[in-house]
Design an enzyme around this catalytic site. Sequence first.
Site, PDB file in Angstrom:
ATOM      1  CE  LYS A  68       0.829   1.522   4.343  1.00  0.00           C
ATOM      2  NZ  LYS A  68       1.567   2.832   4.476  1.00  0.00           N
ATOM      3  CB  ALA A 114      12.362  -1.197   7.133  1.00  0.00           C
ATOM      4  CB  ALA A 173       1.407  -2.094   4.765  1.00  0.00           C
ATOM      5  N   GLY A 174       4.616  -3.898   3.885  1.00  0.00           N
ATOM      6  CA  GLY A 174       4.944  -5.423   3.421  1.00  0.00           C
ATOM      7  C   GLY A 174       4.675  -6.348   4.356  1.00  0.00           C
ATOM      8  N   GLY A 175       4.837  -6.248   5.733  1.00  0.00           N
ATOM      9  CA  GLY A 175       4.744  -7.119   6.677  1.00  0.00           C
ATOM     10  C   GLY A 175       3.253  -7.440   7.009  1.00  0.00           C
ATOM     11  CB  ALA A 201       1.005  -6.721   2.430  1.00  0.00           C
ATOM     12  CG  ASP A 214      -0.622  -0.135   8.310  1.00  0.00           C
ATOM     13  OD1 ASP A 214      -1.497   0.635   8.486  1.00  0.00           O
ATOM     14  OD2 ASP A 214       0.497  -0.094   7.934  1.00  0.00           O
TER      15      ASP A 214
END
Length: 290
Positions: free
Chosen positions: A11, A100, A104-106, A108, A140
């Site tokens: 995102k 980081a 919001a990769g983690g 997601a 998130d």
Amino acid sequence: MEPIREKAYAKVNLSLDILGKRQDGYHEVSMIMQQISLHDLIEISTGRQPGIKITSNKSKLPLNKNNLVYKAAEKLANYHQIHLQKESIIIHIEKNIPVAAGLAGGSADAAATFCALNRYWKKEVAENDLMDLGKEIGADVPYCLMGGTALAEGIGEKLTPLKVKTPMWMVLVKPPFSASTAEVYKAFSMASGNRRPDNQKIIEALSKGKLATLAFFMENVLQPVTTSMVPEIEKVQKKLLEFNAFHAMMSGSGTTVFGLFKTRKKAESAYEKLRKIYQETYIAHTIHHR
């Protein structure tokens, strides 16, 4: 059983405003979140040893209980009353979203793990219930489960879906430096006097496809804070504008900067130029429904 695969979409923040600090230490926010096509891939398969095993194509990723994917799997197993002492699950994370980076990769990955495991275990869970579980892992995660475009309030868990008329192309650049989210929020001051977004104007511009209006009212109040820690952010922003982005801004607490483009052709042209300068350069388009 064939492996179960689920895409985990990144995102960006089309806006990020901070309204104050709560007694529990969290910040009250008002921001517009936009899902994009850049994604990781979560794959669930059966292992030989009981419990959860996480693997990844990225060696720097924590593959233990500190990973949000592990937390999501453990929480969903408890919800379904599945005994992990008997179950054997391998969760592979094909990581494409920079770490980081304010994307919001983690979160997601955790959301995609929920969805993939429900299919793996042949369970059905209402989205609202999944979002409640996700909220316990990270602010998130509920948004990543819902996807699309949304106004996020509270600590990010109060979500209102938004309608968007015009899809957009973007180029994202992650400078070779990171900033701690906790440190960025800690350094933020409500008295800083920085320009703030007008979310109502942004929502109206999105619904009517008015890109010039959208660009004028977009703002991330954390950008000056993170830029003071990572000055390269400002250089990336200037490069994106130089290469015909109609607006460029940092996402989340940073350090990724994204530029919005009116056409795919312009985005591809900027991408080709920027990837020669920055190793972590990506091209993506907005996603408005799952």
